[in-house]
Write an enzyme that holds these catalytic residues in place. Structure first.
Site: not given
Length: 362
Positions: A31, A190
Site C-alpha cells: 500500500p 495509526y
C-alpha cells in the site's frame, strides 16, 4: 543408491496459495498513499497507478490505506471505502488488475490521532477545517501525536462499536468491488496501532492496560471483518513489529499477537515497524525489517510478509529461499520501476510474466 528428492524450496517466482487465492509469484505491491482522491473516491490516477503494477508482473496489488470512516483519513486527499459510492470505480480498477494476472486487494485503515493532515507536498502538517481538515479526531487516549497536532478525543464504547462496524462494512464493499485480499492496517502509529502500544494507550477500561486488553480492539476488528469476508479469501494484518522505543511495543509482543490472530482467521502478518512517535532513531538499511518477519514466522508459525528497502532481485529471492518470509511487499521500488517483477525474473533466469503486448520488449 539415488537419494530421493523432496519438493524444491520456494523462491521469488514460486506460486503461493492462500485459501482460494493463487499468487503467481511472491511479489506484492505494498500500500502506497497517493493523496489523489476527492471525497475518498478512486480516480483514473489510481487505475493507472495500480493497473500498471499488475501489467508489470506483481502477484497482488494492494491499494493505499483506505479509510473506513471519513474522519479516519490521514489527509483530505486519501482513498476511502466508507461509502457505497466508492465501489464503482474500485470495481473497474480491480477488474483491470485481475485481467492482467494479479490479485486485487485493499488495505483498510483508520488514521487515529495522525488524521487530518495535509499531503506531503502540501506540507504534511495538521490542517483545520478551513484547510479541508476536520474535528474531532480519535485515539485510544487524549494524547496528541506531536506538538502542533490536535489533541484527540478518546474513543468511547459507542465509538468503538461504530469503528468495528465500519471495518466490517468496508470489507463488504471490497468484496462487492471484486477485491480478493483484505489487509487490516494496524501499524505506523495509526488507530489500531495506537491501541496496541502502551506509549499511546493509557486507558483504564477493557481496552487498555494489559497486553490482552490493548490487543482486544484489533482482535475484535479481525473478527468483525472475518464475519463478512468469505472463508475462501485471505485476510492480512499489517503491524509495526516494534516501536523502536524503550517501554513500547516489542517484537516479542508481535510474536504473541500473531499467535492470537491465527485462530481468528488471519492468513498473513505483514511486518513493518515504527511510526508511533515522531523523531525516533530507526537503524534503517537494506532489508532492515526482514528479521521481524522471520521471527514472527518462525516463532508464531504464521506466514509473513517482509518489507523495507527491498530493492534487488537477488535480495528478495534470498528472503524467500531462506524462509525469512512468504512474500515480499515493495513500495518505493515499485514507484521507481512499475515493471520490477519482469526485470527481476530476467535477472534470476525465470520466465518473466510479460503481457503479450510487451513481449517484443522482453
Amino acid at each position: 543408491m539415488t537419494k530421493a528428492s523432496g519438493p524444491e524450496p520456494a523462491h521469488l517466482f514460486s506460486p503461493l496459495k492462500l485459501r482460494d487465492v493463487n499468487l503467481r509469484n511472491r511479489i506484492v505491491v505494498s500500500p502506497m498513499c497517493q493523496y489523489s482522491s476527492r471525497d475518498g473516491r478512486a480516480s483514473d490516477w489510481h487505475l493507472v497507478h495500480l493497473g500498471s503494477r499488475a501489467v508489470g508482473g506483481a502477484a497482488a496489488v494492494l491499494t493505499e490505506a483506505s479509510a473506513v470512516l471519513p474522519e479516519g483519513r490521514i489527509s483530505p486527499d486519501d482513498l476511502g471505502i466508507w461509502s457505497d459510492a466508492h465501489v464503482e470505480m474500485l470495481a473497474r480498477i480491480f477488474r483491470f488488475v485481475a485481467a492482467h494476472g494479479a490479485e486485487p486487494g485493499m488495505q483498510l485503515a483508520h488514521a487515529g490521532r495522525k488524521a487530518s493532515t495535509s499531503a506531503p507536498w502540501k506540507g504534511g502538517r495538521p490542517v483545520g477545517e478551513d484547510g479541508g481538515g476536520w474535528q474531532p479526531i480519535y485515539a485510544p487516549s487524549p494524547l496528541p501525536f506531536a506538538e502542533g497536532y490536535q489533541t484527540p478525543e478518546a474513543l468511547d464504547e459507542e465509538g468503538i462499536v461504530r469503528l468495528k462496524d465500519a471495518f466490517a462494512a468496508a470489507a463488504g464493499r471490497v468484496l462487492k468491488a471484486g477485491g480478493r485480499i483484505v489487509e487490516i492496517h494496524a501499524a505506523h502509529g495509526y488507530l489500531l496501532d495506537e491501541f496496541l502500544s502502551p506509549l499511546s494507550n493509557r486507558r483504564e477500561d477493557g481496552y487498555g492496560g494489559s497486553f490482552a486488553n490493548r490487543t482486544r480492539l484489533l482482535r475484535e476488528v479481525v473478527e468483525a471483518v472475518r464475519g463478512v469476508w468469505p472463508e475462501r479469501l485471505p485476510l492480512f494484518v499489517r503491524i509495526s513489529a516494534t516501536d523502536w522505543v524503550e517501554g513500547g511495543w516489542t517484537v516479542e509482543d508481535s510474536v504473541e499477537l500473531a499467535r492470537q490472530l491465527a485462530p481468528l482467521g488471519v492468513d498473513l502478518v505483514d511486518c513493518s515497524s515504527g511510526g508511533l512517535l515522531p523523531g525516533v532513531a530507526v537503524p534503517a538499511g537494506a532489508g532492515y525489517q526482514v528479521p521481524f518477519a522471520e521471527r514472527v514466522r518462525r516463532e508464531a508459525g504464521m506466514p509473513t510478509g517482509a518489507v523495507g528497502m527491498i530493492t534487488q532481485p537477488e535480495q528478495a529471492d534470498q528472503i524467500i529461499r531462506t524462509g525469512q518470509a512468504d512474500i515480499v511487499l515493495l513500495a518505493r521500488q515499485f514507484l521507481r520501476d512499475p515493471y520490477w517483477p519482469l526485470h527481476a525474473a530476467q535477472r534470476l533466469g525465470e520466465p518473466p510474466p510479460v503481457p503479450p503486448q510487451y513481449m517484443r520488449g522482453f
